[in-house]
Design a protein around this motif. Structure first.
Motif, PDB file in Angstrom:
ATOM      1  N   ARG A 212       0.879  -1.204  -0.101  1.00 31.23           N
ATOM      2  CA  ARG A 212      -0.222   0.003  -0.083  1.00 31.23           C
ATOM      3  C   ARG A 212       0.914   1.289   0.051  1.00 31.23           C
ATOM      4  O   ARG A 212       0.582   2.137  -0.743  1.00 31.23           O
ATOM      5  N   LEU A 213       2.010   1.229   0.810  1.00 32.22           N
ATOM      6  CA  LEU A 213       2.648   2.230   0.882  1.00 32.22           C
ATOM      7  C   LEU A 213       3.682   2.493  -0.439  1.00 32.22           C
ATOM      8  O   LEU A 213       3.733   3.813  -0.911  1.00 32.22           O
ATOM      9  N   ILE A 214       3.958   1.338  -1.062  1.00 31.40           N
ATOM     10  CA  ILE A 214       4.679   1.658  -2.347  1.00 31.40           C
ATOM     11  C   ILE A 214       3.685   2.286  -3.556  1.00 31.40           C
ATOM     12  O   ILE A 214       4.090   3.271  -3.916  1.00 31.40           O
ATOM     13  N   ARG A 215       2.594   2.115  -3.367  1.00 33.94           N
ATOM     14  CA  ARG A 215       1.383   2.580  -4.189  1.00 33.94           C
ATOM     15  C   ARG A 215       1.243   4.025  -3.730  1.00 33.94           C
ATOM     16  O   ARG A 215       1.164   5.020  -5.019  1.00 33.94           O
ATOM     17  N   GLN A 216       1.478   4.218  -2.670  1.00 28.07           N
ATOM     18  CA  GLN A 216       1.190   5.765  -2.201  1.00 28.07           C
ATOM     19  C   GLN A 216       2.347   6.607  -2.768  1.00 28.07           C
ATOM     20  O   GLN A 216       2.481   7.806  -2.982  1.00 28.07           O
ATOM     21  N   VAL A 217       3.476   5.918  -2.538  1.00 26.07           N
ATOM     22  CA  VAL A 217       4.707   6.826  -2.789  1.00 26.07           C
ATOM     23  C   VAL A 217       4.863   7.219  -4.293  1.00 26.07           C
ATOM     24  O   VAL A 217       5.087   8.102  -4.777  1.00 26.07           O
ATOM     25  N   ARG A 218       4.458   6.146  -5.306  1.00 31.48           N
ATOM     26  CA  ARG A 218       4.283   6.416  -6.626  1.00 31.48           C
ATOM     27  C   ARG A 218       3.033   7.512  -7.025  1.00 31.48           C
ATOM     28  O   ARG A 218       3.476   8.350  -7.657  1.00 31.48           O
ATOM     29  N   ALA A 219       2.206   7.215  -6.406  1.00 31.57           N
ATOM     30  CA  ALA A 219       0.791   7.931  -6.645  1.00 31.57           C
ATOM     31  C   ALA A 219       1.001   9.520  -6.508  1.00 31.57           C
ATOM     32  O   ALA A 219       0.886  10.442  -7.022  1.00 31.57           O
ATOM     33  N   GLU A 220       1.731   9.799  -5.125  1.00 31.85           N
ATOM     34  CA  GLU A 220       1.973  10.960  -4.578  1.00 31.85           C
ATOM     35  C   GLU A 220       3.413  11.650  -4.871  1.00 31.85           C
ATOM     36  O   GLU A 220       3.512  12.772  -4.507  1.00 31.85           O
TER      37      GLU A 220
END
Ligand code: ZN
Length: 316
Positions: A242-250
């Protein structure tokens, strides 16, 4: 646990006190950051023994018999509290220490976090299991020292406990504490000015464990971590993903290791998110003397010096 009401216990009643032999009284601090605060406030008036030293993870610390031995001579014990250094309480009981114990976080309203208060590891490796409770519960975040105003509160509490334990030096102790607290307040202003220069939307940082909640609340940064407020809980695969997705998205560019614990999860997270690890923050322990964060003040200067350019997102 003995509290401040007993701090004035006459020294002669404390068994085995080295003062009887003319040596400076011994103060035992649970971990490196508290040790530095005691040293700043007490100077050469006391001998200092720090149990969990530089770069040591105090969450999972296991005291040695020689650590308990030090308590025989102690005139004062200083601990953080809020569940950070519970092994210190067990050591105090096991050693039969009856002198004063100062809890640095007394009087601070803790942040409450989802966490696991009681993790049991069973043999480690593949046998290591998650805790037995159902879902996260609210636990106090113990990392209050990461807000410099709390640091100044720690200093005042330590000064009052030291003054009671070493009354002959109370004047010098209070003077040193006042000067030191003023330096911490000035440093607090510098940190605020540094962070204010970063656009608010860029103030997001990933670290290994949730050690910077107070820092984030005080200085206006959102800290994200795959691991909770204690390093004893294993990060879940789902949380890391979930954190990997957030780092990419933001577009988060500020990803950091810490000076203790296992960097593997963080390195994998950075690799999979396609960002560089921007260095090592000092969270729960100081560096060795001569290192970049050998004191509480140096720790803030080091961390802020890394955080500001990393949040801005320039080349790593
Ligand atoms: Zn921690």
């Amino acid at each position: 646990m003995r509290r401040r009401s007993l701090l004035a216990l006459p020294a002669l009643l404390l068994p085995g006190l080295a003062r009887a032999q003319g040596a400076a009284p011994l103060v035992v601090a649970s971990f490196s950051i508290l040790g530095d605060l005691v040293r700043e406030v007490a100077g050469p008036q006391v001998r200092l023994r720090t149990i969990a030293g530089p770069n040591v993870d105090a969450h999972s610390f296991q005291p040695r018999p020689s650590d308990a031995e030090a308590l025989r001579e102690a005139a004062l014990v200083v601990r953080n509290g809020l569940g950070f250094d519970g092994w210190m309480d067990r050591m105090v009981r096991a050693a039969g220490y009856r002198g004063p114990v100062a809890t640095a976080t007394d009087g601070i309203t803790p942040r409450m976090m989802a966490g696991h208060a009681h993790n049991h590891s069973h043999g480690g490796g593949a046998e290591r299991r998650q805790n037995h409770s159902v879902g996260p519960r609210q636990v106090p975040d113990p990392h209050a020292w990461q807000d410099l105003r709390h640091g100044a509160h720690y200093v005042r509490g330590i000064a009052s406990a030291l003054s009671a334990a070493v009354p002959a030096q109370a004047g010098a102790i209070q003077d040193a504490a006042g000067r030191y607290a003023a330096r911490l307040e000035a440093l607090d202003g510098w940190v605020r000015a540094q962070i204010a220069a970063v656009p608010e939307a860029r103030r997001k940082v990933v670290t290994s464990h949730d050690a910077f909640g107070y820092f984030g609340a005080a200085y206006g940064i959102t800290f994200l971590a795959p691991q909770g407020v204690s390093t004893e809980a294993e990060p879940s695969a789902g949380e890391v993903a979930r954190l990997i997705r957030q780092v990419r998205a933001e577009g988060i560019t500020a990803v950091f290791m810490e000076n203790m614990g296992n960097p593997a999860t963080l390195e994998r997270l950075a690799r999979e998110a396609g960002v560089a690890v921007r260095g090592r923050l000092y969270a729960d322990a100081l560096s060795e003397p001569g290192g970049p964060a050998a004191s509480y003040e140096a720790m803030f200067r080091h961390n802020v010096g890394l955080l500001v350019p990393a949040m801005r997102g320039g080349a790593a």
